[in-house]
Design a protein around this motif. Sequence first.
Motif, PDB file in Angstrom:
ATOM      1  N   SER A 262      -5.046  -8.897  -1.910  1.00 22.74           N
ATOM      2  CA  SER A 262      -4.351  -7.977  -1.013  1.00 22.74           C
ATOM      3  C   SER A 262      -3.972  -8.664   0.294  1.00 22.74           C
ATOM      4  O   SER A 262      -4.702  -9.534   0.779  1.00 22.74           O
ATOM      5  N   PRO A 263      -2.845  -8.256   0.898  1.00 17.21           N
ATOM      6  CA  PRO A 263      -2.611  -8.657   2.283  1.00 17.21           C
ATOM      7  C   PRO A 263      -3.721  -8.070   3.154  1.00 17.21           C
ATOM      8  O   PRO A 263      -4.392  -7.120   2.743  1.00 17.21           O
ATOM      9  N   LEU A 264      -3.961  -8.627   4.321  1.00 10.09           N
ATOM     10  CA  LEU A 264      -4.872  -7.945   5.243  1.00 10.09           C
ATOM     11  C   LEU A 264      -4.156  -7.552   6.519  1.00 10.09           C
ATOM     12  O   LEU A 264      -4.714  -6.882   7.386  1.00 10.09           O
ATOM     13  N   ALA A 265      -2.914  -7.954   6.613  1.00  4.44           N
ATOM     14  CA  ALA A 265      -2.020  -7.497   7.675  1.00  4.44           C
ATOM     15  C   ALA A 265      -0.605  -7.674   7.148  1.00  4.44           C
ATOM     16  O   ALA A 265      -0.366  -8.550   6.312  1.00  4.44           O
TER      17      ALA A 265
ATOM     18  N   TYR B 196       0.413  -1.841  12.744  1.00 11.67           N
ATOM     19  CA  TYR B 196      -0.022  -1.244  11.479  1.00 11.67           C
ATOM     20  C   TYR B 196      -1.278  -1.938  10.946  1.00 11.67           C
ATOM     21  O   TYR B 196      -1.290  -3.144  10.719  1.00 11.67           O
ATOM     22  N   TYR B 197      -2.340  -1.132  10.745  1.00 10.49           N
ATOM     23  CA  TYR B 197      -3.653  -1.671  10.377  1.00 10.49           C
ATOM     24  C   TYR B 197      -4.111  -1.263   8.978  1.00 10.49           C
ATOM     25  O   TYR B 197      -5.250  -1.509   8.597  1.00 10.49           O
TER      26      TYR B 197
ATOM     27  N   ALA C  47       0.656 -11.508  14.494  1.00 12.24           N
ATOM     28  CA  ALA C  47       1.538 -10.565  15.178  1.00 12.24           C
ATOM     29  C   ALA C  47       2.061 -11.098  16.505  1.00 12.24           C
ATOM     30  O   ALA C  47       1.440 -11.947  17.145  1.00 12.24           O
ATOM     31  N   ARG C  48       3.196 -10.569  16.901  1.00 16.25           N
ATOM     32  CA  ARG C  48       3.756 -10.859  18.214  1.00 16.25           C
ATOM     33  C   ARG C  48       3.087  -9.950  19.248  1.00 16.25           C
ATOM     34  O   ARG C  48       2.647  -8.844  18.927  1.00 16.25           O
ATOM     35  N   PRO C  49       2.985 -10.398  20.500  1.00 13.34           N
ATOM     36  CA  PRO C  49       2.309  -9.592  21.528  1.00 13.34           C
ATOM     37  C   PRO C  49       2.860  -8.166  21.630  1.00 13.34           C
ATOM     38  O   PRO C  49       4.071  -7.951  21.650  1.00 13.34           O
TER      39      PRO C  49
ATOM     40  N   ASP D 257       0.826  -1.211   0.000  1.00 14.81           N
ATOM     41  CA  ASP D 257       0.000   0.000   0.000  1.00 14.81           C
ATOM     42  C   ASP D 257       0.857   1.257   0.000  1.00 14.81           C
ATOM     43  O   ASP D 257       0.343   2.375   0.093  1.00 14.81           O
ATOM     44  N   GLY D 258       2.179   1.075  -0.096  1.00 14.38           N
ATOM     45  CA  GLY D 258       3.080   2.213  -0.150  1.00 14.38           C
ATOM     46  C   GLY D 258       3.397   2.814   1.206  1.00 14.38           C
ATOM     47  O   GLY D 258       4.180   3.769   1.292  1.00 14.38           O
ATOM     48  N   ILE D 259       2.787   2.272   2.259  1.00 18.48           N
ATOM     49  CA  ILE D 259       3.031   2.791   3.612  1.00 18.48           C
ATOM     50  C   ILE D 259       3.904   1.816   4.398  1.00 18.48           C
ATOM     51  O   ILE D 259       4.860   2.199   5.066  1.00 18.48           O
ATOM     52  N   ALA D 260       3.556   0.533   4.313  1.00 14.05           N
ATOM     53  CA  ALA D 260       4.362  -0.516   4.938  1.00 14.05           C
ATOM     54  C   ALA D 260       4.261  -1.751   4.065  1.00 14.05           C
ATOM     55  O   ALA D 260       3.162  -2.149   3.670  1.00 14.05           O
ATOM     56  N   ASN D 261       5.385  -2.358   3.756  1.00 18.93           N
ATOM     57  CA  ASN D 261       5.386  -3.564   2.926  1.00 18.93           C
ATOM     58  C   ASN D 261       5.075  -4.792   3.779  1.00 18.93           C
ATOM     59  O   ASN D 261       5.449  -4.845   4.950  1.00 18.93           O
ATOM     60  N   PRO D 262       4.386  -5.784   3.211  1.00 17.10           N
ATOM     61  CA  PRO D 262       4.129  -7.014   3.969  1.00 17.10           C
ATOM     62  C   PRO D 262       5.422  -7.775   4.244  1.00 17.10           C
ATOM     63  O   PRO D 262       6.371  -7.717   3.445  1.00 17.10           O
ATOM     64  N   GLN D 263       5.454  -8.465   5.350  1.00 16.04           N
ATOM     65  CA  GLN D 263       6.607  -9.299   5.682  1.00 16.04           C
ATOM     66  C   GLN D 263       6.719 -10.460   4.681  1.00 16.04           C
ATOM     67  O   GLN D 263       5.744 -10.795   3.988  1.00 16.04           O
TER      68      GLN D 263
END
Length: 562
Positions: free
Chosen positions: A463-466, A478-479, A471-473, A341-347
């Motif tokens: 699309s990724p959804l996360a 990032y949502y 996630a780790r605790p 999304d140009g803000i954060a890339n998926p892992q």
Amino acid sequence: MVADWESRAKAKREAILNSIPEKWRLQKIPSAQEQKDVTGAYIQQFLNEKEVAITETDAVGIAEKVAAGEWSAVDVTEAFCHRASLAHQLVNCLHETFFDAALASAKDLDEYYAKNKKTVGPLHGVPVSLKDQFHVKGVETTMGYVGWIGTFEGKPDDQRKGTYESEMVRELRALGAVLYCKTSVPHTLMTGETVNNIIGYTWNPKNRYLCSGGSSGGEGALIGLKGSPGGFGTDIGGSIRIPAAFNGLYGIRPTAGRLPYEGMANSMDGQNSILSVVGPLATTVRGLRLLTKSILSEKPWLHDPLVVDMPWRDAQEQAILDIVKSSSNKGQLSFAVMRSDGIANPQPPVARAVNMVVEALGKAGHKIIEWKPPSHQTLLDISLMTWRYDGGKDVHEAFALSGEKISPQVKMSYGDKPREQLTAAQVAANNVAKRRFQKEYLDYWNSTAQETGTGQPVDGIISPLAPYPAARPELYRYYGYSVWVNGLDYTSVVVPVTTSDKSVDKYADGYTPINDQDKEVVDCYDAELYDGAHVGVQIVGRRFTEEKMLAIAEYIGQLLGK
């Protein structure tokens, strides 16, 4: 009521555990280090052969077996009550159990079947779990708040306490479903991790170092452990889809107004810019379809003023089936892929899952284009503002009822105390900005007809959804990949794709984060820790395309060998 919230929380926590019959108690709960994955063979060891067979059948299979007289509703219900009890002890996924009431309902259903030689409805004898926002007669709703214990939504003298039921609960009963438990949520509902001061933290059963997602995290964990064949969660920023993906399940976020929310507890009730929606999670797409189609058969628009008069549309589903079965050039779907999304890339595991879906569809002859939409940062800013309209007044008042501490995950969004509320003019301006952005996005979607080669805009967006597999605790930060769907009110279905693999899921040598937000995502990646975790993606469709997107999700699942 404010005094000694810790004692009240402990008493409630122990009451939940004590509601589990002694015969179903585990003598020892292994640590995550001792047993990371408690799904499959691990939980099966505590069940007999028939219980395993029943609980590992999907909702459609259960409905068919009960309708054919092969399984009794009582046997099915008892098997799921047992497995749900095990699940809670392993990952903290339940807020309420009402097994005796469930078995009584199942007995009534069996007696009806024996007398009439037919079922009550399409969900006859099918156990259905519910997120702890649903009101069920004789069962408490805390929504994770200590201050709601012994009350009706925090009001101790409300006459609805113990007697009121949500509209969908009434409909599920009429359809023959057996209700038996309510599942855990994060207090406030506004985080992708499920944590509260009553039950603690709900862990991911596939990888107990990770979260089960949120806010329908109890549903995700319970269904992931097959302690339920299907259940209902809610989604205002990803709360159905995140737990579905994190637990290897299918889940659908319908468009607002498709399914009934009437009579459910909620946070920030009255914030109508982006509505929370209710939808199912299940082990199969056909399970989602059964639950959705069954609820629509009850004509919920006659009982919930916000539900659209839109019965299940077989034609929308059949149109997809006709296309994928066709051998002609016209038998082609088209999709856009949003790799970032140009803000954060998926892992890396999530990026690989997206590529797997793209490759499977491409190999099957479908058209794939790159999705280059209007700025998602703009949409994210608009969406996040809606949850700050009241400055956190609603959630902080709920915490003040008991004086309980606020989890770090929630404090990240709402701080230690209420902030300044937005004015009516500011709310109106945000609503205008949202509407204009929806129009801009709609126009962009329509413009893809020039690229697809089919003469039609894309059928859906991969699309990724996360950015995380799970996630780790305290590290779900990032949502953006889930919230954009809510901001546009699109239909979205989660498809389980693969599991994380430490041997292949690595950042490229020399990878440079695109910004500070992306760096945060990169820094919390641990290939070793994530190894074996579920990875899913979402397939996003236009508004009110539930039938179409379920058909597409089922087809993609088949292509992936699910």
